[in-house]
Enzyme design. Sequence first.
Site, PDB file in Angstrom:
ATOM      1  N   ASP A  10       0.912  -1.235  -0.056  1.00 49.92           N
ATOM      2  CA  ASP A  10       0.010   0.051  -0.071  1.00 49.92           C
ATOM      3  C   ASP A  10       0.813   1.228   0.115  1.00 49.92           C
ATOM      4  O   ASP A  10       2.071   1.161   0.346  1.00 49.92           O
ATOM      5  CB  ASP A  10      -0.832  -0.074   1.314  1.00 49.92           C
ATOM      6  CG  ASP A  10      -1.641   1.156   1.281  1.00 49.92           C
ATOM      7  OD1 ASP A  10      -2.585   1.267   0.350  1.00 49.92           O
ATOM      8  OD2 ASP A  10      -1.526   1.948   2.411  1.00 49.92           O
ATOM      9  N   ASP A  12      -0.354   5.231   0.551  1.00 45.55           N
ATOM     10  CA  ASP A  12      -0.782   6.337   2.090  1.00 45.55           C
ATOM     11  C   ASP A  12      -0.870   5.435   3.174  1.00 45.55           C
ATOM     12  O   ASP A  12      -1.364   4.499   3.424  1.00 45.55           O
ATOM     13  CB  ASP A  12      -2.123   6.723   1.448  1.00 45.55           C
ATOM     14  CG  ASP A  12      -2.331   7.811   0.366  1.00 45.55           C
ATOM     15  OD1 ASP A  12      -1.524   8.545   0.186  1.00 45.55           O
ATOM     16  OD2 ASP A  12      -3.065   6.952  -0.841  1.00 45.55           O
TER      17      ASP A  12
END
Length: 329
Positions: A10, A12
Site C-alpha cells: 500500500d 498512503d
Amino acid sequence: MSEHDALLVDLDGTVYRGPDAIEGAVETLEAVRERATVSYVTNNASRGPDEVADHLRRLGLTLDTDAVVTSAQAGAAVVAEHVAAGSKVLVVGTEALAEEIRLVGLEPVRAEDDEPVAVVQGHSPETGWPILAEATLALHRGVVWVACNVDPTLPNERGLLPGNGSMVAALRAASGREPLVAGKPAAPLLEQAIARVGAERPLVVGDRLDTDIAGAHSVDAESLLVLTGVSTPTGLLPAEEGQRPTYLGADLRVLGGDLAATAVADGDTAGFTARHEDGHLVLSGDGDDATAALRALCRVAWASDGWHGVRGDGPAAEKMISALGLSSG
C-alpha cells in the site's frame, strides 16, 4: 521474504504520508526489490499510475510504471465488465480516473444529461455538490455504480482527511443504493495486481485493517500490518478474524529482518507474555519492543471471548501498555 515471491504494498500511510516517505521505507523497499517483485497497490484513485510512479521515483525508489496498480484501473475494469463497449460513464473523480475509463474503451462524461449507463467514483479533493448531484440523478435511474474504494479517511502529513468512502456515503444516502467496490478490501484490485506479476505467494502490506488486511483475506494471501498509518493497537486487539494480519511490525523496516519473527501467531514476543484473567488481557514482561508486546496481547485477545480491558502486571508492563496507546483498566 523467502516465503513470498511478490510484495503488494500500500502507499498512503505505508510508504509515504502526504508527499514525504515514511522513515526507512525507501531503503527497505529497495533492498526487498533484490529478492522479490515489488508492486505498489493503492486504493487512492486520484492520480494515474505514471504520476504515482514519478512520485515514488522522486522519493528514491526504482520502479517501472507497470509496478503501480491503482483502484482507478480496477474500477474501470469492473465498469467495463458490466456495460457495453463505447458506453458513457459518469465520472465522479479526477481526470486520471476519466483516462482509465477511456483506456477500457468507454466514454467518460460529467453530466446526467449525457445519459450515462454507469457511474464510477474515485477520490478527488475537488469533489463537490454539483457532480454528486449529477451522479445522484443517474443512480436514481438505476445505472451501474462502481466505487473505486470506500475508505472513509485518507492519511496525510496533517492527519486523517475525508476519503472516497465519505463521498460514497453521501451518494449512498442520497440514492439508497450500494456500489460495487473495486478497491481493497474487495478482491478486484489485488487480483489485478497478482495477475500482473504472476505471483503465487504474495504478501500484502498496509496500514489499514479494514482495507489492506481484509483485502489480503479476500484473495487468500498472507499480510503484514505496519503501524505507520490508520490502524492502531486499540483497533487491532478486537479485530475480527477477517481483518487479522499474519505479521505485525512498527514500519516497513521489519521486511529487512526475519519476517517470521513478526508473525502474530508464533513470532518473537521479546520476553513479553500475556494472559486472560478476570475479563482482562494482562501483559507481563520488561522490554522496549512495543510491537512484540502487542503480538503477545493479540495472541490472547484473538483466542479469548469476553475480555473488556487491558492491564499490566507490574510497572514495566504498565509503561508498555501506555506506550501502545492502550488505557489500563
